[in-house]
Scaffold this motif. Structure first.
Motif, PDB file in Angstrom:
ATOM      1  N   UNK A  43       0.812  -1.572  -0.272  1.00 24.29           N
ATOM      2  CA  UNK A  43       0.246   0.146   0.194  1.00 24.29           C
ATOM      3  C   UNK A  43       0.742   1.429   0.293  1.00 24.29           C
ATOM      4  N   UNK A  44       2.097   1.170  -0.052  1.00 23.00           N
ATOM      5  CA  UNK A  44       3.353   2.682  -0.070  1.00 23.00           C
ATOM      6  C   UNK A  44       3.086   3.354  -0.984  1.00 23.00           C
ATOM      7  N   UNK A  45       2.856   2.774  -2.481  1.00 19.72           N
ATOM      8  CA  UNK A  45       2.907   3.436  -3.432  1.00 19.72           C
ATOM      9  C   UNK A  45       1.544   4.559  -3.727  1.00 19.72           C
ATOM     10  N   UNK A  46       0.323   3.651  -2.824  1.00 19.22           N
ATOM     11  CA  UNK A  46      -1.108   4.497  -2.755  1.00 19.22           C
ATOM     12  C   UNK A  46      -0.986   5.489  -1.686  1.00 19.22           C
ATOM     13  N   UNK A 167      -5.130  -7.093  -2.140  1.00 19.06           N
ATOM     14  CA  UNK A 167      -6.576  -6.408  -2.882  1.00 19.06           C
ATOM     15  C   UNK A 167      -7.589  -5.720  -2.246  1.00 19.06           C
ATOM     16  N   UNK A 168      -7.242  -5.156  -0.521  1.00 17.98           N
ATOM     17  CA  UNK A 168      -7.672  -4.177  -0.501  1.00 17.98           C
ATOM     18  C   UNK A 168      -7.634  -2.540  -0.970  1.00 17.98           C
ATOM     19  N   UNK A 169      -6.034  -2.691  -0.763  1.00 22.69           N
ATOM     20  CA  UNK A 169      -5.863  -1.606  -1.349  1.00 22.69           C
ATOM     21  C   UNK A 169      -6.527  -0.874  -2.865  1.00 22.69           C
ATOM     22  N   UNK A 170      -6.254  -2.209  -3.694  1.00 19.10           N
ATOM     23  CA  UNK A 170      -6.663  -2.350  -5.511  1.00 19.10           C
ATOM     24  C   UNK A 170      -8.642  -1.850  -5.308  1.00 19.10           C
ATOM     25  N   UNK A 171      -9.006  -2.284  -4.683  1.00 18.58           N
ATOM     26  CA  UNK A 171     -10.377  -2.957  -4.526  1.00 18.58           C
ATOM     27  C   UNK A 171     -11.119  -1.725  -3.812  1.00 18.58           C
ATOM     28  N   UNK A 172     -10.726  -0.845  -2.406  1.00 18.05           N
ATOM     29  CA  UNK A 172     -11.451  -0.203  -1.474  1.00 18.05           C
ATOM     30  C   UNK A 172     -10.269   0.405  -1.737  1.00 18.05           C
ATOM     31  N   UNK A 173      -9.086   1.535  -0.014  1.00 25.80           N
ATOM     32  CA  UNK A 173      -8.255   2.045  -0.159  1.00 25.80           C
ATOM     33  C   UNK A 173      -7.371   1.316   0.498  1.00 25.80           C
ATOM     34  N   UNK A 174      -6.089   2.300   1.135  1.00 25.42           N
ATOM     35  CA  UNK A 174      -4.896   2.017   1.133  1.00 25.42           C
ATOM     36  C   UNK A 174      -5.920   1.807   3.081  1.00 25.42           C
ATOM     37  N   UNK A 175      -6.244   2.609   3.154  1.00 25.94           N
ATOM     38  CA  UNK A 175      -6.870   2.617   4.832  1.00 25.94           C
ATOM     39  C   UNK A 175      -7.529   1.724   5.265  1.00 25.94           C
ATOM     40  N   UNK A 177      -5.882  -1.558   4.921  1.00 21.74           N
ATOM     41  CA  UNK A 177      -5.664  -2.393   5.452  1.00 21.74           C
ATOM     42  C   UNK A 177      -5.305  -1.853   6.968  1.00 21.74           C
ATOM     43  N   UNK A 178      -5.561  -0.571   7.677  1.00 28.49           N
ATOM     44  CA  UNK A 178      -5.927  -0.565   9.240  1.00 28.49           C
ATOM     45  C   UNK A 178      -7.234  -1.005   9.489  1.00 28.49           C
ATOM     46  N   UNK A 179      -7.687  -0.619   8.893  1.00 26.49           N
ATOM     47  CA  UNK A 179      -9.451  -1.163   9.816  1.00 26.49           C
ATOM     48  C   UNK A 179     -10.093  -2.345   9.218  1.00 26.49           C
ATOM     49  N   UNK A 180      -9.071  -3.039   8.689  1.00 28.79           N
ATOM     50  CA  UNK A 180      -9.719  -4.658   8.241  1.00 28.79           C
ATOM     51  C   UNK A 180      -8.992  -5.509  10.420  1.00 28.79           C
ATOM     52  N   UNK A 181      -8.209  -4.520  11.091  1.00 35.65           N
ATOM     53  CA  UNK A 181      -7.881  -5.027  11.966  1.00 35.65           C
ATOM     54  C   UNK A 181      -9.121  -5.313  13.239  1.00 35.65           C
ATOM     55  N   UNK A 182     -10.288  -3.966  13.112  1.00 36.12           N
ATOM     56  CA  UNK A 182     -11.578  -4.145  13.316  1.00 36.12           C
ATOM     57  C   UNK A 182     -11.722  -5.685  14.201  1.00 36.12           C
ATOM     58  N   UNK A 183     -12.718  -5.892  13.383  1.00 35.58           N
ATOM     59  CA  UNK A 183     -13.551  -6.946  13.015  1.00 35.58           C
ATOM     60  C   UNK A 183     -12.188  -8.123  14.313  1.00 35.58           C
ATOM     61  N   UNK A 184     -10.929  -8.096  13.235  1.00 43.06           N
ATOM     62  CA  UNK A 184     -10.827  -9.385  14.450  1.00 43.06           C
ATOM     63  C   UNK A 184      -9.862  -9.103  15.228  1.00 43.06           C
ATOM     64  N   UNK A 185      -9.324  -7.672  16.034  1.00 43.23           N
ATOM     65  CA  UNK A 185      -9.230  -7.312  17.190  1.00 43.23           C
ATOM     66  C   UNK A 185      -9.989  -7.538  18.072  1.00 43.23           C
TER      67      UNK A 185
END
Length: 507
Positions: A43-46, A167-175, A177-185
């Protein structure tokens, strides 16, 4: 220590829902923590455009995360004494989630760097405390299953991270990559709150050695920054890297001397008198080097030189993770049936070295199968190494020493990964440049072979021809650097054999 309560709450059979819930909760914590090391890479380039940063500046989003983890991980034992394992892991999960949300909400480089540092600091205890909880929760005869489960979690991040991040960066947003932690956490926090007992807190915790903390933060912090930035800054050609190297050496030396000469050190380095823990920590450092080193080489090779998209590269790399999961499951069952850990590690090293040796035949025209099958073999080896190595490393430690020993053990795994990334990046850069100079010296207007090559390629001497030659030369030079990096990983696997032969064969 509240030992009687610990034993009564953890006296369940392995198949009980109580113990299963604890295992799922700890796995969720570990996956969340390890995943954040690699998921952000693609996600760094985005992120550059959104945060108004250049390619060098945005790497601080990775560097500060690892920096905080390296500094805080050795403090695990001290934090457990003061807060207990339940309170520490609950606060760590909650803080990690808050920082994940704030990282996703960042709108400047300063914000992302700050929240990533806090995320790393608050999440640093998740793996060692989770490790200690599983060691204490499972009966000794079933500990192989616990460690296999734990290992599968730690292997998931490096394998799945780049794929999921792509997949997250291309289909949604680089953000995301951090929000995906919410359900797991949230799953982890809920299960920990319901099923983890309160234990580990000492009635008389050690006083905090603040001077020792300063030396440790300077030494490990400078070392992590040096490893993260050394390749892009040119190592000893950079005054900044030289300063970091001196600070790292001074800080670590003074921290070690301080820890060995005070009655209540910040990190109990005296545990390293235990030969099994010392050699096991060295072994897991080499394991981290091999694992993360591979994760550096393959994405660059597949995306930059083989033309794979990020998702395709991740799918081609995923079978290595599947091989690791299969062998970790086998390792747990074999240990439970009394298999010799040393022989298992030697078998794992053989498989890992074989898979890496097969990678030495890579070129720019191979099929995906030649990426997949050596990866599967290497993954089988990595799985067979990690679990028995952990078992041998902790074989002679008491339960009271496990949290602090786990902090040291995981510190070495993180440092091994950082060292591996630094060494592999440097080898690929330096060897590619050397290959460019060697091969480029044969390309000149007076070469007898050059006109024939251009004629066969349908080109004539001119600007276009030299551009094509330059691109071809760069690809082949980079391929030389990649093969030299795989050679280094091969010998890293072989070095584990020496460590294993010195370890006590007791589990």
């Amino acid at each position: 220590m509240d030992t009687p309560k610990l034993e009564s709450r953890y006296s369940n059979e392995t198949g009980s829902p109580h113990l299963l819930a604890i295992t799922i909760a700890v796995m969720a914590c570990i996956i969340m923590n390890v995943l954040d090391i690699t998921i952000v890479n693609v996600a760094l380039p985005h992120m550059e455009g959104s945060l108004h940063a250049n390619s060098n500046q945005i790497t601080w989003a990775l560097t500060t995360y690892m920096l905080a983890m390296v500094i805080v991980t050795p403090l695990t034992g001290l934090l457990v004494e003061r807060f207990g394992q339940r309170q520490l892991i609950l606060w760590s999960v909650a803080g990690f989630l808050v920082c994940s949300v704030m990282s996703g909400q960042s709108h400047s480089l300063t914000e992302i760097v700050f929240w990533r540092f806090m995320q790393g600091a608050l999440g640093a205890s998740l793996v060692p405390v989770g490790q200690a909880i599983l060691v204490e929760a499972y009966p000794r005869e079933k500990r192989g299953v616990a460690m296999a489960t734990l290992g599968m979690g730690t292997m998931l991040g490096p394998i799945v991270g780049p794929v999921l991040g792509g997949y997250l960066t291309q289909d949604l947003s680089w953000r995301w990559c951090f929000y995906v932690n919410i359900p797991v956490g949230l799953i982890a926090f809920t299960m920990l709150l319901l099923y983890i007992p309160s234990f580990g807190k000492s009635d008389k915790p050690r006083p905090i050695d603040w001077l020792g903390f300063v030396w440790m933060a300077i030494g490990l912090g400078a070392l992590q920054m040096m490893l993260s930035l050394g390749d892009q800054d040119g190592w000893l050609s950079s005054r900044f890297i030289i300063i970091l190297m001196l600070l790292a050496g001074m800080g670590i030396l003074l921290f070690v001397l301080r820890s060995l000469n005070v009655s209540h050190p910040l990190v109990n380095l005296r545990l390293l008198k235990d030969r099994s823990l010392t050699l096991g920590s060295a072994g897991i450092g080499l394991f981290g080097l091999a694992l993360y080193g591979t994760m550096v080489i393959l994405p660059i090779y597949l995306q930059d030189y083989m033309g794979y998209e990020a998702q395709t590269a991740g799918l081609v790399m995923a079978p290595q993770g599947i091989g690791s999961w299969v062998s970790m499951w086998m390792a747990g069952r074999l240990l439970n049936h009394g298999a010799n850990p040393r022989w298992m590690i030697l078998a794992g090293v053989t498989l890992g070295a074989t898979g890496t040796w097969l990678s030495l035949s890579y070129n720019l025209q191979i099929s995906p199968a030649w990426i997949i099958w050596p990866g599967v073999i290497r993954g089988l080896g990595l799985g067979l190494v990690s679990i028995p190595l952990f078992t041998l490393a902790f074989a002679t430690l008491s339960k009271e020493q496990t949290p602090e020993g786990s902090g040291i053990f995981n510190l070495m795994r993180n440092l091994g990964g950082s060292v591996g990334i630094a060494i592999i990046s440097t080898i690929m850069t330096e060897e590619a440049q050397e290959a460019w100079n060697q091969m480029g010296g044969h390309i000149n207007p007076y070469s007898a072979a050059l006109p024939r090559y251009l004629r066969d390629a349908g080109l004539h001497q001119g600007t276009l021809a030299w551009q094509v030659l330059g691109q071809t030369l760069a690809q082949h030079a980079a391929m030389r650097g990649i093969l030299d990096a795989f050679t280094f990983l091969f010998w890293s696997f072989m070095a584990v054999i020496l460590i294993v032969l010195l370890m006590k064969n007791k589990a």
